[in-house]
Write a protein that holds these residues in place. Structure first.
Motif, PDB file in Angstrom:
ATOM      1  N   LEU A   1      -1.907  13.566   2.707  1.00 38.31           N
ATOM      2  CA  LEU A   1      -1.390  12.320   2.149  1.00 38.31           C
ATOM      3  C   LEU A   1      -2.277  11.875   0.998  1.00 38.31           C
ATOM      4  N   TYR A   2      -1.623  11.482  -0.111  1.00 35.74           N
ATOM      5  CA  TYR A   2      -2.328  10.974  -1.291  1.00 35.74           C
ATOM      6  C   TYR A   2      -1.823   9.558  -1.557  1.00 35.74           C
ATOM      7  N   PRO A   3      -2.546   8.527  -1.063  1.00 31.93           N
ATOM      8  CA  PRO A   3      -2.067   7.149  -1.188  1.00 31.93           C
ATOM      9  C   PRO A   3      -2.675   6.432  -2.406  1.00 31.93           C
ATOM     10  N   THR A   4      -1.899   5.523  -2.951  1.00 27.23           N
ATOM     11  CA  THR A   4      -2.371   4.587  -3.972  1.00 27.23           C
ATOM     12  C   THR A   4      -1.942   3.199  -3.533  1.00 27.23           C
ATOM     13  N   ILE A   5      -2.906   2.323  -3.253  1.00 31.48           N
ATOM     14  CA  ILE A   5      -2.629   0.983  -2.735  1.00 31.48           C
ATOM     15  C   ILE A   5      -3.244  -0.031  -3.688  1.00 31.48           C
ATOM     16  N   GLU A   6      -2.411  -0.923  -4.230  1.00 27.59           N
ATOM     17  CA  GLU A   6      -2.897  -1.916  -5.189  1.00 27.59           C
ATOM     18  C   GLU A   6      -1.959  -3.113  -5.201  1.00 27.59           C
ATOM     19  N   ARG A   7      -2.371  -4.141  -5.931  1.00 26.89           N
ATOM     20  CA  ARG A   7      -1.551  -5.335  -6.102  1.00 26.89           C
ATOM     21  C   ARG A   7      -0.893  -5.278  -7.472  1.00 26.89           C
ATOM     22  N   ASP A   8       0.447  -5.468  -7.507  1.00 32.83           N
ATOM     23  CA  ASP A   8       1.126  -5.394  -8.800  1.00 32.83           C
ATOM     24  C   ASP A   8       1.053  -6.739  -9.513  1.00 32.83           C
ATOM     25  N   THR A   9       1.662  -6.810 -10.681  1.00 37.87           N
ATOM     26  CA  THR A   9       1.557  -8.028 -11.513  1.00 37.87           C
ATOM     27  C   THR A   9       2.267  -9.214 -10.860  1.00 37.87           C
ATOM     28  N   GLY A  10       3.219  -8.969  -9.997  1.00 39.11           N
ATOM     29  CA  GLY A  10       3.924 -10.064  -9.330  1.00 39.11           C
ATOM     30  C   GLY A  10       3.255 -10.547  -8.071  1.00 39.11           C
ATOM     31  N   GLY A  11       2.082 -10.036  -7.755  1.00 43.12           N
ATOM     32  CA  GLY A  11       1.363 -10.450  -6.557  1.00 43.12           C
ATOM     33  C   GLY A  11       1.801  -9.754  -5.297  1.00 43.12           C
ATOM     34  N   ARG A  12       2.641  -8.721  -5.426  1.00 47.49           N
ATOM     35  CA  ARG A  12       3.084  -7.985  -4.252  1.00 47.49           C
ATOM     36  C   ARG A  12       2.137  -6.816  -3.953  1.00 47.49           C
ATOM     37  N   LEU A  13       2.140  -6.404  -2.695  1.00 49.83           N
ATOM     38  CA  LEU A  13       1.361  -5.242  -2.286  1.00 49.83           C
ATOM     39  C   LEU A  13       2.180  -3.984  -2.575  1.00 49.83           C
ATOM     40  N   MET A  14       1.637  -3.097  -3.393  1.00 47.57           N
ATOM     41  CA  MET A  14       2.345  -1.882  -3.780  1.00 47.57           C
ATOM     42  C   MET A  14       1.632  -0.680  -3.181  1.00 47.57           C
ATOM     43  N   MET A  15       2.394   0.148  -2.490  1.00 48.79           N
ATOM     44  CA  MET A  15       1.860   1.368  -1.891  1.00 48.79           C
ATOM     45  C   MET A  15       2.680   2.555  -2.396  1.00 48.79           C
ATOM     46  N   TYR A  16       2.005   3.454  -3.081  1.00 49.94           N
ATOM     47  CA  TYR A  16       2.651   4.681  -3.549  1.00 49.94           C
ATOM     48  C   TYR A  16       2.056   5.835  -2.753  1.00 49.94           C
ATOM     49  N   LEU A  17       2.906   6.509  -1.954  1.00 55.20           N
ATOM     50  CA  LEU A  17       2.445   7.558  -1.064  1.00 55.20           C
ATOM     51  C   LEU A  17       3.056   8.888  -1.469  1.00 55.20           C
ATOM     52  N   LYS A  18       2.219   9.893  -1.611  1.00 51.64           N
ATOM     53  CA  LYS A  18       2.661  11.266  -1.836  1.00 51.64           C
ATOM     54  C   LYS A  18       2.256  12.093  -0.613  1.00 51.64           C
ATOM     55  N   LEU A  19       3.252  12.675   0.036  1.00 53.32           N
ATOM     56  CA  LEU A  19       3.025  13.450   1.249  1.00 53.32           C
ATOM     57  C   LEU A  19       3.353  14.908   0.957  1.00 53.32           C
ATOM     58  N   ARG A  20       2.385  15.784   1.208  1.00 52.16           N
ATOM     59  CA  ARG A  20       2.567  17.208   0.929  1.00 52.16           C
ATOM     60  C   ARG A  20       2.547  18.005   2.221  1.00 52.16           C
ATOM     61  N   CYS A  21       3.473  18.959   2.315  1.00 53.54           N
ATOM     62  CA  CYS A  21       3.556  19.833   3.479  1.00 53.54           C
ATOM     63  C   CYS A  21       2.929  21.172   3.126  1.00 53.54           C
ATOM     64  N   ASP A  22       1.838  21.530   3.796  1.00 50.74           N
ATOM     65  CA  ASP A  22       1.087  22.752   3.505  1.00 50.74           C
ATOM     66  C   ASP A  22       1.464  23.904   4.426  1.00 50.74           C
TER      67      ASP A  22
END
Length: 442
Positions: A297-318
């Motif tokens: 799993l390659y996660p990116t967790i941050e707050r966007d400009t609108g004050g929302r919690l943004m989570m971008y997850l990339k899941l790889r099957c090896d």
């Protein structure tokens, strides 16, 4: 000494109830269900008490299998008995679903009468009980004149008809009197359960694999079966052989009926299987995986400009390209107080939902091919979002199933019956790996 045995559905419906000693009333069923549902967590304690009554239970097939006792009996004895009882009923009824138990209640009561006498366990042997059980199992197979998927032009046999259906190993061992014994078949299943913990940087922190070789026999008589494992199979590092790709486990236990005179030299197990299901070998591999973990799993967790919690997850099957994971479920804990969720998924067959009660997002993937990568973008409305509340995200847990795949690399080289059985006997070997616990820190 066992006072009562009862089987409940996951909703608490009373399916089977048998009182052997009259030491506790039928209200014990409601007392048990109230206790087991009042506790938090997915795994309530196996042993519970109410006044002088002790409850011991296991979960099999989504059902509660419960034994009660008022004596100071060993809880391990009761647990072992319940596991053997569920295996016995699976042998005779074919499955352990709620529907199957309801349809075969008369057969199950007859089994309980033979297995326990006034609270004392007599036998749990499938072979011995065949001489006393008269009730036939009721199966729910729908009636069909013929199956078009298995019939070719002018009734010719197709390739698909040579593949064992997934429900073939869930029929009762005792067929009805009009079927003359049914098909002589043997199923050998290699089942593994893996527990993995991956750090936030992808470093493997823990890896344990527990496996077993399970045999289910539908043959009325089988003198001896020989199962050949990998020639490179070794137990412990001291037994590693100097050729081929090593298949290593740390511990290994065998059923008492297994003969090991050819195991050290040729890695061959010899057993005379009885009708029904039995586990002939159990093994364990600790703190090691011979291959890469199946998911990253390659996660990116941050707050966007609108004050929302943004989570971008990339899941790889090896997994290898020809393999695939099925029924993949990803659970992402989120900050408490999350109100709404907007999402973008990389393929239409995926689904995700916000479960505010459990403070988590559930991301479902029906099929995940090996070598593929899927992604998901989640945007959460969280009142008063702060750096502290963002720390509540994670760890991420996965559950999945890997058919035709074993983490240890254990394989069945051959499956032979000696002497050769007259007529056509079919032998099936199946592999599957389940996730026992798969956690990724973020």
């Amino acid at each position: 000494m066992i006072s009562q045995v009862f089987i409940l559905s996951s909703q608490g419906d009373h399916l089977i109830y048998k009182d052997f000693r009259g030491e506790a009333g039928k209200e014990a069923i409601n007392i048990f269900y109230e206790k087991v549902t009042a506790l938090t967590g997915d795994q309530p304690p196996v042993v519970m008490s109410h006044k002088e009554l002790h409850f011991v239970h296991v979960r099999q097939g989504g059902l509660y299998w419960v034994a009660t006792t008022t004596a100071d009996a060993s809880p391990f004895m009761a647990i072992e008995f319940l596991n053997r009882l569920s295996g016995l009923i699976k042998d005779y009824c074919g499955d352990l679903t709620e529907k199957c138990v309801r349809m075969n209640f008369a057969l199950i009561y007859e089994l309980l009468d033979e297995v326990i006498d006034y609270g004392y366990i007599q036998t749990t042997s499938t072979d011995i009980l065949k001489n006393f059980i008269q009730t036939e199992a009721v199966t729910s197979k729908p009636f069909s004149l013929f199956d078009l998927s298995n019939v070719g032009l002018f009734g010719a046999e197709t390739q698909q008809s040579k593949v064992a259906p997934s429900a073939a190993a869930t029929r009762p061992i005792m067929s009805s009197r009009g079927e003359q014994g049914g098909k002589p078949e043997i199923f050998v299943d290699v089942i593994e359960r893996m527990s993995v913990v991956l750090g936030a940087t992808g470093v493997l922190m823990k890896a344990d694999v527990e496996g077993e070789i399970r045999v289910k026999c539908y043959m009325p008589s089988c003198s001896e079966m020989r199962i050949g494992l990998n020639e490179e199979f070794s137990i412990g590092k001291s037994q590693l052989r100097g050729y081929g790709a090593a298949v290593r486990v740390d511990e290994c236990r065998f059923h008492p009926a297994v003969k090991l005179d050819e195991f050290d030299t040729y890695r061959i197990l010899k057993v005379c299987p009885s009708q029904g299901e039995q586990t002939i070998m159990q093994y364990q591999l600790c703190d090691d995986l011979p291959t890469a973990p199946p998911f990253r799993l390659y996660p990116t967790i941050e707050r966007d400009t609108g004050g929302r919690l943004m989570m971008y997850l990339k899941l790889r099957c090896d997994l290898p390209p020809k393999s695939a994971a099925i029924n993949v479920s990803v659970t992402i804990p989120i900050p408490k107080g999350s109100l709404s969720l907007s999402l973008e998924l990389s393929s239409p067959d995926q689904s995700a939902e916000l479960q505010a009660k459990n403070k988590a997002i559930h991301w479902e993937i029906p099929r995940f091919p090996g070598g593929a990568q899927l992604s998901a973008l989640f945007k959460l409305e969280v009142p008063g979002l702060s750096s502290a509340s963002m720390m509540e995200v994670g760890p991420v847990s996965l559950s999945f199933e890997l058919p035709k795949y074993t983490c240890t690399g254990l394989q069945i080289r051959f499956l032979r019956l000696t002497p050769v059985q007259p007529g056509l006997s079919q032998r099936w070997v199946r592999y599957v790996t389940h996730s026992d616990s798969y956690t990724i820190r973020v």
